[in-house]
Design a protein around this motif. Structure first.
Motif, short mmCIF file in Angstrom:
data_model
loop_
_atom_site.label_atom_id
_atom_site.label_comp_id
_atom_site.label_asym_id
_atom_site.label_seq_id
_atom_site.Cartn_x
_atom_site.Cartn_y
_atom_site.Cartn_z
N GLY A 40 -5.43 -13.15 -34.35
CA GLY A 40 -5.19 -12.16 -35.41
C GLY A 40 -4.19 -11.08 -35.02
O GLY A 40 -3.09 -11.35 -34.54
N GLY A 41 -4.62 -9.80 -35.23
CA GLY A 41 -3.73 -8.66 -35.01
C GLY A 41 -3.15 -8.60 -33.61
O GLY A 41 -2.01 -8.15 -33.42
N ALA A 42 -3.91 -9.05 -32.62
CA ALA A 42 -3.40 -9.02 -31.24
C ALA A 42 -2.19 -9.95 -31.12
O ALA A 42 -1.19 -9.62 -30.47
CB ALA A 42 -4.49 -9.44 -30.26
N PHE A 43 -2.26 -11.10 -31.78
CA PHE A 43 -1.12 -12.03 -31.78
C PHE A 43 0.08 -11.38 -32.46
O PHE A 43 1.21 -11.45 -31.96
CB PHE A 43 -1.50 -13.34 -32.49
N VAL A 44 -0.18 -10.73 -33.60
CA VAL A 44 0.92 -10.09 -34.34
C VAL A 44 1.59 -9.04 -33.46
O VAL A 44 2.82 -8.96 -33.39
CB VAL A 44 0.41 -9.45 -35.65
N PHE A 45 0.78 -8.26 -32.75
CA PHE A 45 1.33 -7.22 -31.88
C PHE A 45 2.24 -7.84 -30.80
O PHE A 45 3.38 -7.41 -30.60
CB PHE A 45 0.17 -6.45 -31.23
N VAL A 46 1.74 -8.87 -30.13
CA VAL A 46 2.55 -9.51 -29.07
C VAL A 46 3.80 -10.13 -29.68
O VAL A 46 4.89 -10.08 -29.10
CB VAL A 46 1.73 -10.59 -28.32
N TYR A 47 3.66 -10.68 -30.87
CA TYR A 47 4.79 -11.32 -31.56
C TYR A 47 5.91 -10.31 -31.83
O TYR A 47 7.09 -10.59 -31.59
CB TYR A 47 4.28 -11.94 -32.86
N VAL A 48 5.52 -9.12 -32.30
CA VAL A 48 6.52 -8.09 -32.58
C VAL A 48 7.24 -7.70 -31.29
O VAL A 48 8.47 -7.64 -31.23
CB VAL A 48 5.86 -6.85 -33.24
N MET A 49 6.46 -7.48 -30.23
CA MET A 49 7.04 -7.11 -28.93
C MET A 49 7.96 -8.22 -28.42
O MET A 49 9.06 -7.96 -27.91
CB MET A 49 5.93 -6.88 -27.89
N ALA A 50 7.49 -9.46 -28.54
CA ALA A 50 8.28 -10.60 -28.06
C ALA A 50 9.61 -10.69 -28.81
O ALA A 50 10.65 -10.97 -28.21
CB ALA A 50 7.50 -11.90 -28.23
N THR A 51 9.57 -10.43 -30.12
CA THR A 51 10.81 -10.52 -30.90
C THR A 51 11.81 -9.47 -30.42
O THR A 51 12.99 -9.76 -30.24
CB THR A 51 10.50 -10.33 -32.40
N LEU A 259 11.24 -10.80 -38.93
CA LEU A 259 9.95 -10.21 -38.57
C LEU A 259 9.22 -9.71 -39.82
O LEU A 259 8.03 -9.97 -40.02
CB LEU A 259 10.23 -9.03 -37.62
N GLY A 260 9.98 -8.99 -40.65
CA GLY A 260 9.41 -8.44 -41.88
C GLY A 260 8.86 -9.55 -42.76
O GLY A 260 7.75 -9.46 -43.30
N PHE A 261 9.62 -10.64 -42.85
CA PHE A 261 9.18 -11.72 -43.73
C PHE A 261 7.93 -12.41 -43.19
O PHE A 261 7.03 -12.77 -43.94
CB PHE A 261 10.30 -12.75 -43.93
N ALA A 262 7.86 -12.55 -41.86
CA ALA A 262 6.67 -13.19 -41.27
C ALA A 262 5.44 -12.34 -41.57
O ALA A 262 4.38 -12.87 -41.97
CB ALA A 262 6.85 -13.34 -39.76
N ILE A 263 5.57 -11.02 -41.43
CA ILE A 263 4.41 -10.16 -41.69
C ILE A 263 4.03 -10.19 -43.17
O ILE A 263 2.85 -10.26 -43.52
CB ILE A 263 4.70 -8.74 -41.17
N LEU A 264 5.05 -10.20 -44.03
CA LEU A 264 4.74 -10.30 -45.46
C LEU A 264 4.04 -11.63 -45.77
O LEU A 264 3.10 -11.68 -46.56
CB LEU A 264 6.03 -10.20 -46.29
N ALA A 265 4.49 -12.72 -45.13
CA ALA A 265 3.84 -14.01 -45.37
C ALA A 265 2.40 -13.96 -44.89
O ALA A 265 1.49 -14.49 -45.54
CB ALA A 265 4.61 -15.12 -44.65
#
Ligand code: TRP
Length: 443
Positions: A40-51, A259-265
């Motif tokens: 969940g959110g932990a993955f999203v957080f790492v994903y943003v940092m990784a990007t 990134l924005g589109f992934a979060i919106l999806a």
């Protein structure tokens, strides 16, 4: 040999075309189920940092290399050094996108089929159980996925055949803003469902106890896939970027849109999943089984609204998939145009024949599709990305690279950030990439 190289017409066109490649099934289909499977959110957080820290510097390296060499991805490295390693990298830049294009269009074909089904109201008119069984039924009818795949590939190659300015640029300039509008409409619907709050929290509130090595490996891998890195696509599009353009601004703009589109999806899918009381870890079936199930249960109370949302949703999926598939086919076409005397439409037809054939095999045997997906996204893509950053970091003269990145020193901000970007490319990227490569095998 090639005639004058085409360029994109404006900064907006560059960002839209690159965002068109980046935003695709990776965002709408892969990202939400990855979030559901990996914390969940932990993955999203790492994903943003990784990007921001891992993918963006590689993106910059690829665009710079492409614009510098002004040739197809195949020749971009061997143009400067003739060692067999860079020839091999060149071959990968043709092989990877062609393979990705082949199986990607099969999933594009499924989406097309789902778009037709949503237009026919199939998801709201049947019971949730019947609707979630549609996927298994669809892939068991041999001819249907093959026909859908070929239809999708025809549309893709037709756009590519029209050229960089008239086909790719025009198509993306119109569709990418439209995609954002569509997805925002669905997010508004999804987050206002009763019980949706839990889904929003799941996505945006990181629970760091969920983090493990796997989360990091998958988040970096997903970010790479989503930005179309390690495949020759961004090098090729980079070669169409005009010499006046600011490389950092267009790279960061593309990464931000993706990134924005992934979060919106994620916000379109997860709140609806929670509102329906479904567990989020459904895996790859999330888009083709769980979501139609949701449209059907919602349809019991509000059939018209639910039918409209399902139509808008699958139109968005098809369009997003199309703009990405266009970018992978363009790599092969650009190579053929450079090496042969073929016309653009003839090169597009050859790519159609090759990818259509491999794709039809994938559509027929799903195990082939899964194997090619694994092989390209977890193995070949990373190998090419490592070769690219090593080439840019160690084999190109630093000054030449700097001149290209800063538009001959005229771009002050880029002059200032160059040392950081260069350090990341040279020292951080190879280590990070080799680490995820190893993790993909042992985790
Ligand atoms: N980035 C696209 C997506 O998110 C998929 C894609 C297009 C891709 N071209 C690629 C992935 C090249 C890897 C390499 O759907």
């Amino acid at each position: 040999m090639s005639k004058e190289r085409e360029s994109f017409g404006s900064r907006a066109a560059v960002i839209m075309a690159m965002a068109g490649s980046a935003i695709g099934l990776g965002n709408i289909w892969r990202f939400p189920y990855m979030v559901g499977e990996h914390g969940g959110g932990a993955f999203v957080f790492v994903y943003v940092m990784a990007t921001l820290l891992v993918s963006l510097p590689v993106f910059v390296a690829e665009v710079t290399l492409g614009r510098m060499s002004r040739c197809s991805a195949y020749g971009s490295m061997s143009k400067y050094h003739s060692s067999p390693v860079w020839k091999f990298a060149g071959i990968l830049t043709i092989l990877i996108p062609t393979v990705i294009g082949s199986y990607y269009s099969v999933i594009g074909g499924w989406s097309l089929n789902y778009m037709f089904r949503s237009l026919a109201g199939e998801f709201v008119m049947n019971s949730p159980e019947a609707v979630s069984g549609i996927f298994a039924k669809m892939v068991s009818v041999t001819w249907l996925p093959i026909v859908m795949n070929l239809l999708f590939m025809t549309a893709t190659c037709a756009i590519v055949a029209c050229g960089v300015k008239i086909g790719i640029e025009k198509f993306n300039k119109f569709t990418i803003p439209a995609l954002f509008v569509l997805i925002i409409l669905i997010v508004i619907y999804s987050v206002t469902l009763p019980g949706a709050g839990e889904g929003v929290k799941y996505l945006l509130k990181p629970d760091f106890s969920q983090l493990d090595a796997k989360t990091f490996a998958y988040a970096i891998g997903q970010s790479f896939y989503s930005l179309s890195l390690g495949s020759g696509v961004i090098i090729t599009y980079g070669s169409y970027v005009s010499k006046k353009e600011n490389i950092f601004v267009s790279s960061a703009g593309t990464a931000a849109s993706d990134l924005g589109f992934a979060i919106l999806a994620g916000l379109a899918v997860m709140p609806a999943v929670f509102a329906d009381g479904i567990a989020p870890g459904a895996g790859p079936g999330l888009l083709f089984e769980t979501l139609p199930f949701i449209f059907s249960t919602m349809g019991a109370q509000a059939p018209v609204l639910s039918a409209i949302v399902s139509i808008v949703f699958f139109i968005a999926v098809v369009v997003a998939a199309l703009t990405s598939c266009v970018s992978v086919i363009e790599v092969g076409v650009s190579f053929l145009l450079e090496k042969t005397g073929l016309k653009r439409w003839q090169a597009s037809l050859i790519l159609f024949a090759i990818c259509g054939t491999i794709g039809s095999i994938c559509a027929y045997k799903m195990v082939v599709l899964n194997t090619l997906d694994w092989l390209t996204s977890n193995v070949l893509l990373i190998i090419l990305a490592v070769l690219t950053v090593v080439f840019v970091g160690f084999f190109l003269p630093k000054e030449t690279l700097k001149a290209e990145f800063t538009n001959e020193g005229t771009n002050r901000v880029n002059v200032r950030i160059f040392p950081l970007i260069y350090f990341l490319i040279k020292w951080v990227e190879p280590v990070a990439l080799i680490a995820i490569f190893v993790c993909n095998f042992i985790l």
